[in-house]
Design a protein around this motif. Structure first.
Motif, mmCIF file in Angstrom:
data_model
loop_
_atom_site.group_PDB
_atom_site.id
_atom_site.type_symbol
_atom_site.label_atom_id
_atom_site.label_comp_id
_atom_site.label_asym_id
_atom_site.label_seq_id
_atom_site.Cartn_x
_atom_site.Cartn_y
_atom_site.Cartn_z
ATOM 1 N N VAL A 288 0.841 -1.196 0.000
ATOM 2 C CA VAL A 288 0.000 0.000 0.000
ATOM 3 C C VAL A 288 0.874 1.244 0.000
ATOM 4 O O VAL A 288 0.533 2.259 -0.622
ATOM 5 C CB VAL A 288 -0.985 -0.009 1.189
ATOM 6 N N THR A 289 2.041 1.172 0.635
ATOM 7 C CA THR A 289 2.988 2.290 0.604
ATOM 8 C C THR A 289 3.461 2.545 -0.818
ATOM 9 O O THR A 289 3.496 3.693 -1.287
ATOM 10 C CB THR A 289 4.194 2.001 1.514
ATOM 11 N N LEU A 294 3.423 5.943 -5.675
ATOM 12 C CA LEU A 294 3.274 6.120 -7.125
ATOM 13 C C LEU A 294 2.262 7.210 -7.450
ATOM 14 O O LEU A 294 2.348 7.856 -8.501
ATOM 15 C CB LEU A 294 2.851 4.804 -7.775
ATOM 16 N N ASP A 295 1.305 7.421 -6.553
ATOM 17 C CA ASP A 295 0.303 8.471 -6.734
ATOM 18 C C ASP A 295 0.729 9.792 -6.097
ATOM 19 O O ASP A 295 -0.072 10.734 -6.018
ATOM 20 C CB ASP A 295 -1.032 8.031 -6.147
ATOM 21 N N GLY A 296 1.979 9.863 -5.634
ATOM 22 C CA GLY A 296 2.486 11.104 -5.075
ATOM 23 C C GLY A 296 2.102 11.359 -3.629
ATOM 24 O O GLY A 296 2.208 12.491 -3.138
ATOM 25 N N ILE A 297 1.655 10.338 -2.906
ATOM 26 C CA ILE A 297 1.306 10.470 -1.492
ATOM 27 C C ILE A 297 2.380 9.763 -0.677
ATOM 28 O O ILE A 297 2.589 8.548 -0.829
ATOM 29 C CB ILE A 297 -0.081 9.866 -1.196
ATOM 30 N N TYR A 298 3.028 10.503 0.229
ATOM 31 C CA TYR A 298 4.191 9.976 0.948
ATOM 32 C C TYR A 298 4.005 9.921 2.465
ATOM 33 O O TYR A 298 4.917 9.524 3.178
ATOM 34 C CB TYR A 298 5.421 10.815 0.609
ATOM 35 N N GLN A 299 2.847 10.353 2.938
ATOM 36 C CA GLN A 299 2.567 10.330 4.372
ATOM 37 C C GLN A 299 1.277 9.556 4.636
ATOM 38 O O GLN A 299 0.404 9.456 3.762
ATOM 39 C CB GLN A 299 2.425 11.749 4.938
#
Length: 545
Positions: A288-289, A294-299
């Motif tokens: 899931v990380t 890949l969608d630009g979400i890092y938190q």
């Protein structure tokens, strides 16, 4: 990224329970400690203290060995206490693997005893080994032995270069494959429901199990801008195509002090009980990380009932009986010593009707006014979700028929203006075992979001009185809707009214975690004695399902 939700457990609980079949209570399934709601409240008998009881007393400074009543420093830990503590808490033992004993003792002495106690098993039934040092050492989360973050600026722990994120998923054990779950398909929703209903969180005594209905899952997992690629499953290869594991993420905008960050809320990570020895949980978390990166979400944000590296803030559950007799009959609430059933029923009675002038059910026409009020109200807190109009409509405006209602929202209208808003959501638990012969389910209401113009008065004049009134009206609405118990955390402004409205203290905490974000600890409404404290408000202002 990982989680919940109480509440087959939230990330932290599930990861540590992979090799076992027992699960810990989560998100409000903990028994309340006050005699009214506690499943463990029994007449006290004098007996010799066990080694575990002595350790609890050493940790808390509480000679009675009641862990939830004290949360003092563990500075008096001896080497023997440290060894026993780690033996009782495999999560901490795994996290501190390889750390010299003296250093481990120093780390533990800096921890809050309430955090230590929330992660250890006093009765030995639910010892788990989730917080693997090797796994968490690879993740961008604050370590237990990390120095104070007080002087470090808020921000990401690790820079993620999107172009370097792997394009393909990590391999699964032989015989299993990754799938994206389609929650628009009734058949797949039923599969998710079946997995959760059989393999998600139970209470310590295997008497109750969360019952996530199809309507609830639709509400919880298909919020605005939801992504199918973040609804991840693992299936067995072959004719059965059995769904054996899930992990879900939903996108939200999170305010962390002065920063507003796009994050993923992780929830409903569940592994089939027979497969927990296959170590699927770390692989689910990594997958899931990867997809979110890949969608630009890092938190990410997630919650759980045990201590992981490292909580940003912790709150405590409180419970208010609405149908005490039913709770007693299913074994949720005991009959306190020197009391009677009639007395307990009378103690928990509520007025038949609400008392706030202008109180009514929220309607579609109220969405903009509720958005304005709630956004201003939540801006008073350090950790909270930033809502937009579409999210207000999704999370609070109920379009279902009465028997399928998940969220119940109310407003107060005075002279054409919405001055107050309050809501709760429904989460049933199935009664299992012999107790189910009389009652099949417990209907639990969970306090959700609320807001009032009284919060903006100078020195918050009138806020406490207003919240007491709104809180009682919510209890009355829940009673009318045939709920059996009303649960709430110590976050938001809840310490202003929980005890006065006869909520009883739960025996567990809900820890909040941020993934790949560093910030100073945030208050969760409790003090050093693990009790609601009005001066500890203003911290956690987000409610995770």
């Amino acid at each position: 990224m990982a989680d919940s939700h109480p509440e087959g457990a939230p990330l932290e609980e599930q990861l540590e329970s992979e090799s076992e079949t027992e699960e810990q209570p989560q998100n409000g399934t903990d028994a309340a400690q006050d005699p009214e709601t506690s499943t463990s409240a029994k007449p006290k008998k004098k007996k010799k203290k066990s080694k575990k009881s002595k350790l609890v007393a050493a940790l808390t400074g509480n000679k009675s060995s009641e862990p939830a009543e004290s949360s003092q420093s563990a500075a008096k830990l001896s080497d023997d206490h440290v060894k026993k503590l780690l033996d009782m808490n495999p999560s901490l033992k795994g996290e501190l693997a390889g750390v010299p004993p003296a250093k481990a003792a120093e780390i533990l002495k800096k921890m809050d005893a309430a955090q230590l106690l929330s992660g250890l098993s006093l009765n030995g039934k639910n010892q788990k080994d989730m917080a693997s040092y090797k796994f968490w050492a690879t993740q961008p989360v604050p370590r237990l032995d990390e120095q104070s973050t007080a002087e470090k600026p808020d921000g990401p722990i690790k820079e993620v270069i999107r172009e370097l994120v792997p394009k393909d998923a990590a391999p699964l054990p032989e015989g299993y494959e990754w799938v994206e779950l389609d929650l628009t398909s009734d058949a797949e929703v039923k599969e998710v429901y079946n997995l959760l209903s059989q393999h998600y969180v139970e209470d310590d005594h295997a008497m109750f199990r969360f019952n996530y209905s199809a309507v609830f899952l639709d509400w919880a997992l298909k919020s605005p801008d939801w992504k199918k690629s973040w609804h991840i499953g693992v299936r067995a290869k072959g004719p059965s195509r059995l769904l054996v594991a899930t992990i879900f993420g939903i996108p939200i905008k999170l305010k962390i002090r002065q920063n507003v960050v796009d994050v993923v809320e992780i929830n409903y990570m569940c592994v089939h009980k027979k497969l927990r020895s296959r170590r699927l949980a770390p692989v689910l978390i990594k997958e899931v990380t990867r997809r979110c990166n890949l969608d630009g979400i890092y938190q990410a944000i997630y919650t759980g009932g045990v201590v992981l590296p490292t909580p940003v803030g912790s709150a405590r559950y409180y419970h208010r009986s609405l149908d005490w007799l039913k709770l007693y009959e299913v074994g949720f609430s005991p009959l306190p010593p020197n009391s009677t059933q009639a007395r307990m029923i009378a103690r928990n009675q509520l007025p038949p009707n609400t008392s706030t002038p202008g109180w009514r059910v929220m309607q579609e026409k109220d969405i903009d006014a509720v958005l304005d009020l709630l956004v201003r109200y939540l801006d008073r807190f350090n950790l909270t979700q930033v809502f937009n109009r579409a999210e207000i409509e999704h999370w609070f405006h109920n379009r279902h028929k009465p028997e399928d209602q998940v969220v119940l929202s109310f407003v107060v209208e005075q002279d054409g203006k919405i001055t107050d808003f309050a809501s709760f959501y429904c989460l049933e638990s199935s009664v299992i075992g012999k107790m189910s012969e009389k009652h099949a389910k417990i209907r639990a209401a969970y306090l959700y979001y609320y807001a009032t113009e009284q919060a903006f008065n100078p020195k918050e004049k009138g806020l406490k009185e207003r919240l007491l009134q709104l809180g009682q009206d919510l209890l009355i609405e829940a009673k009318k809707a045939k709920f059996d118990v009303f649960n709430a955390l110590t976050l938001h402004d809840n310490p202003l009214f929980l005890e006065e409205l006869k909520f009883g203290a739960g025996d567990g905490q809900l820890h909040h975690y941020l993934y790949n974000w560093r910030t100073k600890p945030i208050n969760g409404g409790i003090n050093e004695k693990n009790l609601p404290d009005e001066s500890k408000r203003g911290g956690i202002g987000i409610v995770l399902l």
